[in-house]
Design a protein around this motif. Sequence first.
Motif, PDB file in Angstrom:
ATOM      1  N   LYS A 176       0.820  -1.207   0.000  1.00 52.53           N
ATOM      2  CA  LYS A 176       0.000   0.000   0.000  1.00 52.53           C
ATOM      3  C   LYS A 176       0.860   1.267   0.000  1.00 52.53           C
ATOM      4  CE  LYS A 176      -4.101  -1.708   2.459  1.00 52.53           C
ATOM      5  NZ  LYS A 176      -4.999  -1.409   3.596  1.00 52.53           N
ATOM      6  N   THR A 264      -3.758  -2.747  -3.653  1.00 51.23           N
ATOM      7  CA  THR A 264      -5.195  -2.841  -3.413  1.00 51.23           C
ATOM      8  C   THR A 264      -5.931  -1.963  -4.423  1.00 51.23           C
ATOM      9  OG1 THR A 264      -5.033  -1.077  -1.749  1.00 51.23           O
ATOM     10  CG2 THR A 264      -4.918  -3.360  -0.964  1.00 51.23           C
ATOM     11  N   LYS A 293      -6.818  -7.995  -1.086  1.00 50.00           N
ATOM     12  CA  LYS A 293      -7.857  -7.077  -0.636  1.00 50.00           C
ATOM     13  C   LYS A 293      -7.302  -6.034   0.322  1.00 50.00           C
ATOM     14  CE  LYS A 293     -11.281  -9.478   1.085  1.00 50.00           C
ATOM     15  NZ  LYS A 293     -12.602  -9.727   1.711  1.00 50.00           N
TER      16      LYS A 293
END
Length: 321
Positions: A176, A264, A293
């Motif tokens: 991320k 994601t 996810k």
Amino acid sequence: MKILVIRFSSMGDIIYTTPVVRCLKKQIPGAEIHFITKPAFKYIYDNNPYVDKLLLLKPELSATIKDIKAEQYDYIIDLHNNLRTALIKLRTGIKSSTYKKQAIRKWLSLKFNLKLVPPVHLVDRYMESVQFLGVKNDNQPIDYYIKADHQLDKLLPLSHQQNYVAFIIGATHFTKRMPNEKIINLCSEINAPVVLLGGNDVKTNGDVIAHALGDKIYNACGITSLDESVYLVSKASKVIGFDTGLTHIAEAFDRPIVSVWGGTAPELLGVQPYKVKSVLVAEIELPCRPCSKFGLAACPLGHFKCMNDIPETEIIEFVNR
């Protein structure tokens, strides 16, 4: 009418429950609204005027069920939809409405790189669970209430107290986060002082970025509390952030946001910026994306193109305009 709303975790998912709670409280005359979550996420509903009582999940589920039974609720609004909430509904016997997770669609979309999840925001999916009460979405932003009366001059040097860009460089998982070199490239082209925000886990990253760019950067990672970080976001001229809780909380203050997505994908989770007037969603299409996810500790293929190859020009132009 006495209603319990349930969402145990995580930060981003809980912050998107606030419009549901607000609409319940404002649209049902005399309603008493309670909310239950994990103790770690209590801060999200501290000072929220639309919650009459905040309950906390206890280590033993039986103790939580006992607390819920004692309150004698008319309805449970289950915005988590997992085994624990199923047991709570079963063992209390309280009438309930449950958020539809679309777990199978999400799994198939992720596993086979399909787009089976309709592009509906999580807030709107949550709102479906209260329609039976005649409650409608008021189409207002999420709510977050800062706990203390902070002051910029106590948190930032004089050079960074006006027209600064808040760059949230933290996120729970590696996939991320944008690499330091990419952040340095972006910050070097931003025509404003930059305040880096995040926890202790990215303090060293912040030091590297600050060392590369000097006085333009103020590294607040690891030295400001969450509430102080939220305050700094609320006073920023622009916000750049990844798929992480603080970036989602920033939406409550309607600051222009660059929402950066790596491994994601917002359409899978339904958590793109909500009711923010000025937004840039920065992401690229790849056959390997999304790879998860919620994020991973490393790029499964080793190249990390989803972050490394995001065009920098559109981000710089958005922030500098």
